[in-house]
Design a protein around this motif. Structure first.
Motif, PDB file in Angstrom:
ATOM      1  N   ALA A   1       0.826  -1.203   0.000  1.00 31.34           N
ATOM      2  CA  ALA A   1       0.000   0.000   0.000  1.00 31.34           C
ATOM      3  C   ALA A   1       0.862   1.256   0.000  1.00 31.34           C
ATOM      4  N   ALA A   2       1.938   1.246   0.791  1.00 34.57           N
ATOM      5  CA  ALA A   2       2.818   2.413   0.877  1.00 34.57           C
ATOM      6  C   ALA A   2       3.496   2.701  -0.454  1.00 34.57           C
ATOM      7  N   THR A   3       3.974   1.647  -1.118  1.00 29.62           N
ATOM      8  CA  THR A   3       4.644   1.868  -2.408  1.00 29.62           C
ATOM      9  C   THR A   3       3.655   2.314  -3.477  1.00 29.62           C
ATOM     10  N   MET A   4       2.425   1.799  -3.430  1.00 29.30           N
ATOM     11  CA  MET A   4       1.407   2.244  -4.382  1.00 29.30           C
ATOM     12  C   MET A   4       1.079   3.724  -4.162  1.00 29.30           C
ATOM     13  N   TRP A   5       0.964   4.109  -2.872  1.00 30.55           N
ATOM     14  CA  TRP A   5       0.681   5.508  -2.577  1.00 30.55           C
ATOM     15  C   TRP A   5       1.826   6.400  -3.055  1.00 30.55           C
ATOM     16  N   PHE A   6       3.056   5.977  -2.809  1.00 31.26           N
ATOM     17  CA  PHE A   6       4.189   6.813  -3.212  1.00 31.26           C
ATOM     18  C   PHE A   6       4.246   6.971  -4.728  1.00 31.26           C
TER      19      PHE A   6
ATOM     20  N   GLN B   1      -9.721  11.904  -5.233  1.00 24.88           N
ATOM     21  CA  GLN B   1     -10.054  11.140  -4.048  1.00 24.88           C
ATOM     22  C   GLN B   1      -9.862   9.644  -4.285  1.00 24.88           C
ATOM     23  N   MET B   2     -10.242   9.184  -5.480  1.00 25.71           N
ATOM     24  CA  MET B   2     -10.069   7.779  -5.824  1.00 25.71           C
ATOM     25  C   MET B   2      -8.600   7.391  -5.833  1.00 25.71           C
ATOM     26  N   MET B   3      -7.751   8.278  -6.320  1.00 23.94           N
ATOM     27  CA  MET B   3      -6.319   8.004  -6.346  1.00 23.94           C
ATOM     28  C   MET B   3      -5.757   7.844  -4.933  1.00 23.94           C
ATOM     29  N   LYS B   4      -6.370   8.536  -3.978  1.00 26.98           N
ATOM     30  CA  LYS B   4      -5.889   8.452  -2.605  1.00 26.98           C
ATOM     31  C   LYS B   4      -6.286   7.139  -1.941  1.00 26.98           C
ATOM     32  N   ILE B   5      -7.516   6.678  -2.240  1.00 23.17           N
ATOM     33  CA  ILE B   5      -8.000   5.472  -1.556  1.00 23.17           C
ATOM     34  C   ILE B   5      -7.654   4.189  -2.315  1.00 23.17           C
ATOM     35  N   MET B   6      -7.209   4.324  -3.578  1.00 22.46           N
ATOM     36  CA  MET B   6      -6.910   3.126  -4.360  1.00 22.46           C
ATOM     37  C   MET B   6      -5.846   2.245  -3.706  1.00 22.46           C
ATOM     38  N   PRO B   7      -4.732   2.797  -3.193  1.00 17.94           N
ATOM     39  CA  PRO B   7      -3.746   1.931  -2.521  1.00 17.94           C
ATOM     40  C   PRO B   7      -4.341   1.173  -1.347  1.00 17.94           C
TER      41      PRO B   7
ATOM     42  N   ILE C   1       9.198   2.630  -8.871  1.00 16.28           N
ATOM     43  CA  ILE C   1       9.383   3.950  -8.265  1.00 16.28           C
ATOM     44  C   ILE C   1      10.760   4.509  -8.604  1.00 16.28           C
ATOM     45  N   ALA C   2      11.788   3.658  -8.472  1.00 20.73           N
ATOM     46  CA  ALA C   2      13.150   4.110  -8.775  1.00 20.73           C
ATOM     47  C   ALA C   2      13.277   4.550 -10.239  1.00 20.73           C
ATOM     48  N   GLN C   3      12.728   3.763 -11.143  1.00 24.46           N
ATOM     49  CA  GLN C   3      12.832   4.091 -12.564  1.00 24.46           C
ATOM     50  C   GLN C   3      12.033   5.352 -12.897  1.00 24.46           C
TER      51      GLN C   3
END
Length: 556
Positions: free
Chosen positions: A471-476, A491-497, A523-525
């Motif tokens: 969830a954390a990596t999806m949010w980041f 709002q959907m982008m926030k709750i999707m993770p 994320i790195a790429q």
């Protein structure tokens, strides 16, 4: 806009994964009352009622043979624990508790009548234990007209193959016709450990070289045939080899018509595959071998091999041609099979399935780097022009046609392809789905530890650390893109993770591990590409503010 496309692509990928999950439904009884009534009907109307058990213990299995009927009515796998209770061993075959799932083998005459009907076998003892490489369990019965029948089960050390042989001696004065019928019989209850997010195909399967196709027959198709009295289910009826049986998540029980080692039971007599729903509400998947003549005063043996065990690829390949297809990757087999071969090779080097998954993820990410690079560069370009797009929205207001034309001009001027970020992702989707099913269906990960708290990669993370990281990596990842202008979409982008992490709480730890590592690499790429794009976008402005020496307006 790029955030919107990222959301659509991610949602689409999860939708496709869910859709493939629905292609492998796990039928469930309608209600508890129906299940109870069905069990009562089975006990009352079928030959699965009273039993006289013979127990067999080997290094791999604990088997139960019914002395009266000669059926194999129980199979507990010693090297696998129960999905419901790790302290208990896994029960594959059972006679009503917790399910009905047995292996039957019969002798039939020219009219299809069961030679064994009304007979009672007897055995020299009630308990057998494997002490060497092989163990034989013999049951004997006397049929009419002077026919002696011995049914011999042969178990082998370190093996899930059981050889079942009939030794028929005709002491009568006339020849007899003897055929064989081998079938796996079970109810349609859901295997233990399966749920909404942990479901794969459960039911009859057959493979024959005649069709050269691995075929699955749903319980619902056999229900329809039972109700109409017709035989319309789609599968290969005539067989010159192959195998037939039942599969479920991680395990398979099948009669082998064409073993890798041994004779093909269809060579001397025609084989007919038969799948049906029986009058006792059980489902059978088996093969009938045409009768052959046994002359008066002579003897003849009839035998077949039963595999009842885990879908370990290295073992399946030694049992029968194409038997590894019982590890059912479905339509993504072309991607999943080579990915597992690579994972298996990495495990042979690393000797840890968790680290092998991590290395595999890195390798796949490296191979797909050019496609990902193209997608992320397109997203980065969209990120850099986001302020201009917002300005256009304010400028044109409710003029949607004018806004669309202005945005298309902006795309042309900035050399941006609006679909450039989505198309590379869609191209990679079959590979991602193949990875999903490969990890999800690999019984090799069952009871395989990775690191610290992860002692079984086939079970959910007991402390939910990996799903939280997911969830954390999806949010980041969402922070690497500008927030959508649409409040609902933002709002959907926030709750999707959070939504996805709830699903991953129920996924096998090995599968979540793959997604966490993949997200970190993504994320790195993407961060690297965003930095490059931002640098390129600001360089012309820096040059304008700092003209070359001798060319400024203050020069005299």
């Amino acid at each position: 806009m790029d955030a919107k496309r990222l959301f659509i692509a991610t949602a689409l990928s999860m939708l496709i994964l869910w859709g493939y999950g629905q292609m492998y439904p796990s039928p469930q009884p309608n209600t508890a009352a129906t299940a109870t009534a069905q069990q009562a009907q089975v006990q009352a109307a079928s030959p699965l009622g009273a039993t006289s058990p013979i127990t067999v213990n080997t290094d791999t299995v604990q088997a139960v043979i019914d002395e009266k009927s000669g059926d194999l009515r129980g199979m507990t796998l010693n090297q696998y624990n129960s999905a419901a209770d790790e302290q208990q061993k896994f029960v594959l075959l059972a006679d009503g508790k917790p399910l009905t799932y047995i292996a039957q083998s019969e002798l039939v005459d020219a009219n299809g009548k069961n030679w064994l009907e009304g007979l009672t076998f007897s055995s020299a003892q009630k308990n057998y234990t494997l002490s060497g490489d092989t163990l034989e369990v013999k049951l004997s019965a006397q049929a009419a007209n002077g026919v002696n029948i011995d049914k011999v089960y042969t178990f082998r050390k370190n093996s899930y193959l059981v050889n079942v042989r009939f030794d028929v001696k005709n002491t009568g004065s006339a020849p007899i016709q003897v055929g064989t019928n081998y079938q796996v019989v079970r109810d349609n209850s859901k295997p233990e450990g399966e749920g909404w997010f942990m479901s794969s195909y459960n039911g009859p399967v057959v493979y024959t070289p005649d069709s050269d196709e691995f075929q699955k027959v749903k319980y619902s198709d056999l229900d329809d045939d039972f109700q109409t009295g017709k035989d319309t289910a789609e599968y290969q009826r005539k067989a010159t080899g192959g195998y037939v049986g039942m599969i479920q998540h991680y395990f398979v029980s099948a009669w082998i018509m064409q073993p890798q080692e041994g004779s093909n039971i269809c060579e001397k007599a025609a084989c007919t595959v038969n799948m049906k729903k029986r009058s006792d509400n059980l489902y059978s998947s088996g093969v009938n071998v045409a009768p052959v003549q046994v002359a008066a005063g002579s003897s003849q043996s009839f035998g077949a091999q039963l595999y009842a065990g885990p879908q370990i690829t290295s073992i399946l390949k030694t049992v029968s041609p194409k038997f590894e297809l019982t590890k059912d990757y479905g339509r993504v087999h072309i991607f999943a099979a080579p990915l597992f071969a690579l994972l298996n090779w990495l495990h042979s080097l690393i000797n840890n399935w968790g680290w092998a998954i991590i290395v595999l993820t890195i390798i796949v990410k490296a191979i797909l780097y050019p496609l990902n690079n193209k997608a992320y560069r397109s997203m980065a370009k969209m990120r850099t022009v986001a302020p201009k797009m917002e300005a256009l929205k304010k400028q044109y207001g409710d003029d949607k046609m004018g806004l669309q034309q202005a945005m298309m001009k902006l795309y042309r001027d900035e050399k941006i392809n609006p679909l450039g970020g989505c198309l590379p992702m869609l191209v990679q989707m079959p590979i991602f789905i193949g990875l999903y099913w490969m990890i999800f269906l690999s019984v090799e990960l069952r009871q395989a530890p990775w690191l610290g708290w992860i002692t079984d990669l086939s079970r959910p993370d007991p402390f939910f650390i990996l799903p939280i990281l997911m969830a954390a990596t999806m949010w980041f990842q969402t922070t690497l893109n500008p927030p959508p202008s649409d409040p609902t979409q933002a709002q959907m982008m926030k709750i999707m993770p959070l939504m996805f992490s709830v699903m991953f709480f129920f996924f096998p730890a090995g599968l979540v591990l793959y997604y966490v590592v993949n997200n970190l690499l993504t994320i790195a790429q993407q961060w690297h590409i965003n930095r490059q794009s931002e640098k390129l976008a600001t360089e012309p402005q820096v040059l304008d503010k700092e003209p070359a020496p001798g060319k400024g307006k203050g020069k005299k």
